[in-house]
Every structure is written in structure tokens, then in C-alpha cells.
Design an enzyme around this catalytic site. Structure first.
Site, PDB file in Angstrom:
ATOM      1  N   GLY A  12       0.789  -1.241   0.000  1.00 23.96           N
ATOM      2  CA  GLY A  12       0.000   0.000   0.000  1.00 23.96           C
ATOM      3  C   GLY A  12       0.811   1.276   0.000  1.00 23.96           C
ATOM      4  CG  PHE A  32       1.551   4.963  -8.913  1.00 23.27           C
ATOM      5  CD1 PHE A  32       1.111   6.259  -8.687  1.00 23.27           C
ATOM      6  CD2 PHE A  32       1.333   4.389 -10.167  1.00 23.27           C
ATOM      7  CE1 PHE A  32       0.445   6.965  -9.684  1.00 23.27           C
ATOM      8  CE2 PHE A  32       0.685   5.078 -11.160  1.00 23.27           C
ATOM      9  CZ  PHE A  32       0.227   6.366 -10.929  1.00 23.27           C
ATOM     10  CB  ILE A  33      -1.924   1.475  -7.554  1.00 20.90           C
ATOM     11  CG1 ILE A  33      -1.513   1.753  -8.999  1.00 20.90           C
ATOM     12  CG2 ILE A  33      -3.403   1.103  -7.453  1.00 20.90           C
ATOM     13  CD1 ILE A  33      -1.614   0.562  -9.938  1.00 20.90           C
ATOM     14  CG  ASP A  63       8.870  -9.763   1.798  1.00 18.44           C
ATOM     15  OD1 ASP A  63       8.035 -10.432   1.157  1.00 18.44           O
ATOM     16  OD2 ASP A  63       9.922  -9.323   1.300  1.00 18.44           O
ATOM     17  CB  VAL A  64       3.427  -9.949   0.625  1.00 18.58           C
ATOM     18  CG1 VAL A  64       2.600  -8.707   0.783  1.00 18.58           C
ATOM     19  CG2 VAL A  64       4.329  -9.888  -0.584  1.00 18.58           C
ATOM     20  CB  ALA A  82       2.845  -6.535  -2.244  1.00 15.86           C
ATOM     21  CE1 TYR A 138       4.034  -7.008 -13.047  1.00 19.19           C
ATOM     22  CE2 TYR A 138       3.076  -6.599 -15.208  1.00 19.19           C
ATOM     23  CZ  TYR A 138       3.087  -6.384 -13.842  1.00 19.19           C
ATOM     24  OH  TYR A 138       2.146  -5.547 -13.275  1.00 19.19           O
ATOM     25  NE  ARG A 159       2.621  -1.189 -23.648  1.00 18.68           N
ATOM     26  CZ  ARG A 159       3.055  -1.759 -24.778  1.00 18.68           C
ATOM     27  NH1 ARG A 159       2.365  -1.642 -25.902  1.00 18.68           N
ATOM     28  NH2 ARG A 159       4.176  -2.454 -24.778  1.00 18.68           N
TER      29      ARG A 159
END
Ligand code: NAD
Length: 386
Positions: free
Chosen positions: A11, A14-15, A64-65, A85, A190, A258
Site C-alpha cells: 500500500g 503508487f496505486i 514482506d508479503v 504488492a 511479469y 498503450r
């Protein structure tokens, strides 16, 4: 179940940070678990573009997640989870494969196991997915209808044939907006990890009866996007090169497109994904449906900054990149309602004003040059004049 207390994993980014502020405005309490990765936030946390906006308003836990104990601690008293994350650089994911798989997939797996442990406590999960899951996406062949070309061939790209061709007749294609029912065929590590991440969460939430929403964002932009991370965020990278009078290398023929979606629109849909009454799991695109070429981006930024750009269309290309992307909004509107999206030029004006206020220090441009060398050394940046 009335939801009040949100946990945002990742969190501080950016988003996540913008979504945190919107959730607070909407009456939710917000806690954040974030590893405060220096690649995104820099080494001086006080100078992180996003952290400084949320520092005084939300509870921030550093962790850390992938650490079950950290996630367990963060979940105490929470009834909605937003999982943002991730490692986010498409190019970087192509050579830091274990790192991307670990953060993106193991992180989701840890959350899924914690959801089993506390079943009944969580009423909603929102997971940020990506348009990268579609790979090259959907096209129209005048002879074969809607088709989904696979990875573009290196031999084609090396000779300047950048547009995908029909997988059946090798004929020319017209780009189409991606629909959620389109096949998943990511072209990058990714994209593979984002699909796994999305599916791990949806699978477990489906099994546990937790309504969950996977939001497949297009290219998100706006104030707050990292001005430090050289591995992602074309608008930040081009901005810094432009403002420092450094040349911009525009890949391929500059005509790749994009769908740029403004941060406030994304935050709005994140909040709706928590707030709207849902009984099942949903996968929804978040994008404007409009496309901009890379050359449009250079022009819009240079007009907004009032600076002549120094740029070359190099013909270089990155393995894992796709040619065109845009979202169909039909499902998003059906499930989360109508919305008027910020237009690209309006968003660029707000973004460039913010960049000017933040200032630039040259580090991003230098880091970007390093990131291209890393790709070239891994054999993943090719083409261009020899
Ligand atoms: N920005 C975009 O254009 C875009 C597009 C599609 C999907 N997404 C997805 O949206 C999500 C958020 O993206 P963003 O642009 O805000 O990225 P970001 O890099 O700004 O934020 C990610 C946050 O996650 C944190 N993080 C990274 N690894 C972590 C770990 N192991 N444990 C805990 N925290 C960790 C980072 O410190 C950072 O604060 C990501 O999942 C990304 O894949 C973003």
C-alpha cells in the site's frame, strides 16, 4: 457484511497510496503492509513520493508479503484486503525470474494460506492484476475474424516487422480491445506471475466463499508514480530524460500503443471493488479503451513541459514487450458501474505539473540507461542500427 477495516499489501506504492487516501475519504480505516522496497521508494524514505502523502494518515507496518508472520500480524482486525504488492517491471522480470516469481506468486500464496486460517473474518479481497496476462491481445483478421496472435518472432522484429500477423494466414491485423474472456497468453515473466497471483487468490476466495475482484489494469499513470524506479513507468522515465535534455530512445517504430489510465480512475475502481455488494469472484479490466502511441507520449510530454524533445526512433525492441494494448470496459461497467475517465492530455497536464513540483535529479535517467544495459547483456534488448 459491512466492511470497515482495510489492509493494503504493497500500500505504500503508487496505486496503493492513492487508494488508501480514497478509502479513508470513503470512511474506511486503512492499514498498510509494505517492504518499502528501495528500488521504488529510494533509500531515504522521507523522500518517497508516495510515503510522504500517507505517512500521517494510515498505519504503516514494514514487512514482506512473503513472511507469514508479518501478514498474520497485519490481518488482525481487518475485514477487507487489497493485494497490490508485486515486482512490476516487465523488462526486469525477464532476467530476475526467481525474484519476480517469488514476490508475486509466493506473496499471493502466503495471503491465501492466511485466508484459510482466519476464514469468516474477511469479507472482500481485491487483487491488482494486469493487462500483461493477455500478451499480444486480440486482433481482427478480415478473413479469420477475432484472433489472438502469439509472441512476435525475433526475426520479424529484427527486420522492422513489428505488427503481429494473423496466426492462421499471416495476414495483416487490426488491433482490438481485450475482453476478460480472451485467452490468457502472457509474453513476459511479469505477465505469467501476475496471472498466477490473480488465480491463486481467486481460486482460494472461490473455495472459501469470499467475494473477490481481480482488476486487470492497463498502464496506470499520474502524480505519485515512482520517479526513482528505472524499470517501469515510461512517463517518469521520458519526463526525466526530457527535462535533463537527454536523448530519448523510442523503441520499435514508435507506433506501439498503450491504454494509459489515470491514477484517480484506478483508485475509484479499487474503492468500488471493496464497496459494491458482490457475491462471487470477478475479473475486470480497468482501462480507458483508448490507445496512445509512444510518439504521442513524447509529443504530449514535450508540449506539456514546453520543451523540444531530443529523441530517436531506434528500431530496438525488448523481448517480452507487446505491440498494442487497450481494455474493453463492458464488464467493468456492468459490475462496478459507469464512470467518466480522465482524458489522456488532462492527465498528462496534472502529471507534468506534479513532476515539476517534485523536481528531477538525473538518477532515474542514469538508472534507466543501466536497466537497458542489463537487458542488452541478458540478450533481451535487440535490434536497431548495428
Ligand atoms: N502501475 C501500473 O501501470 C500497473 C499496471 C498493471 C498492474 N499493476 C499492478 O498494480 C500493483 C501496484 O502497482 P504500483 O504501480 O503501485 O507499483 P509500486 O511499485 O508503486 O508499488 C508496489 C508496492 O509494493 C511494495 N512491495 C514490493 N515487494 C513487496 C514485498 N515482497 N512485500 C511487501 N511489499 C512489497 C513496494 O515497496 C511498493 O510500495 C502491482 O501489483 C502491479 O503489478 C500496476
Amino acid at each position: 457484511m459491512s466492511l470497515k477495516h482495510c489492509l493494503i499489501l504493497g500500500g505504500a506504492g503508487f496505486i496503493g497510496s492513492r487508494t488508501a487516501l480514497r478509502l479513508l475519504e470513503s470512511g474506511y480505516s486503512v492499514r498498510i503492509l509494505d517492504s518499502l522496497d528501495p528500488q521504488i521508494h529510494g533509500t531515504s524514505l522521507a523522500r518517497s513520493e508516495t510515503l510522504k502523502c500517507i505517512w500521517d494518515h494510515v498505519e504503516i507496518q514494514a514487512g514482506d508479503v512473503r513472511d507469514p508472520a508479518a501478514v498474520e500480524r497485519a490481518l488482525k482486525g481487518v475485514d477487507a484486503v487489497l493485494h497490490f504488492a508485486a515486482g512490476t517491471g516487465t523488462g526486469q522480470s525477464m532476467y530476475q525470474i526467481r525474484q519476480y516469481s517469488d514476490v508475486n506468486v509466493t506473496g499471493a500464496a502466503v495471503l491465501a494460506e492466511q485466508l484459510i486460517r482466519i476464514k469468516g473474518q474477511i469479507g472482500r479481497v481485491v487483487i491488482s492484476s494486469s493487462r500483461a496476462v493477455y500478451g499480444e491481445g486480440a486482433y481482427l483478421c478480415l478473413e479469420h475474424g477475432r484472433v489472438y496472435p502469439h509472441n512476435r518472432k525475433v526475426a520479424d522484429l529484427e527486420t522492422g516487422r513489428f505488427n503481429p500477423v494473423c496466426p492462421q494466414c499471416a495476414g495483416p491485423l487490426l488491433e482490438q480491445s481485450s475482453e476478460e474472456s480472451d485467452p490468457v497468453q502472457p509474453t513476459s515473466i511479469y505477465g505469467i506471475t501476475k496471472y498466477s497471483q490473480e488465480q491463486v487468490i481467486l481460486n482460494l476466495c472461490g473455495a472459501l466463499g469470499i467475494p473477490a475482484v481481480a482488476l486487470r489494469y492497463q498502464n496506470v499513470f499520474g502524480p505519485g508514480q515512482s520517479l526513482k524506479n528505472p524499470y517501469t513507468g515510461i512517463l517518469s522515465i521520458f519526463s526525466q530524460l526530457l527535462l535533463q535534455n537527454r536523448p530519448i530512445n523510442v523503441f520499435e517504430d514508435g507506433l506501439a500503443t498503450r491504454d494509459f489510465v489515470y491514477i484517480d480512475d484506478v483508485a475509484e475502481f479499487n474503492v468500488r471493488a471493496v464497496r459494491e455488494p458482490l457475491t462471487s469472484c470477478e475479473i475486470l479490466n480497468v482501462g480507458t479503451g483508448f490507445r496512445q502511441t509512444l510518439l504521442d507520449v513524447v509529443t504530449a510530454l514535450s508540449e506539456s513541459y514546453g520543451k523540444e524533445p531530443e529523441f530517436s526512433v531506434s528500431g530496438q525492441f525488448r523481448i517480452g514487450d507487446i505491440r498494442h494494448a487497450a481494455a474493453s470496459q463492458t464488464q467493468l461497467r456492468r459490475v462496478l458501474g459507469e464512470h467518466r475517465f480522465v482524458e489522456f492530455k488532462q492527465g498528462i497536464a496534472k502529471f507534468t505539473q506534479w513532476v515539476m513540483a517534485e523536481g528531477t535529479d538525473g538518477a532515474l535517467g542514469t538508472g534507466y540507461t543501466r536497466s537497458l544495459s542489463e537487458m542488452a547483456n541478458s540478450g533481451l534488448l535487440k535490434g536497431g542500427k548495428k
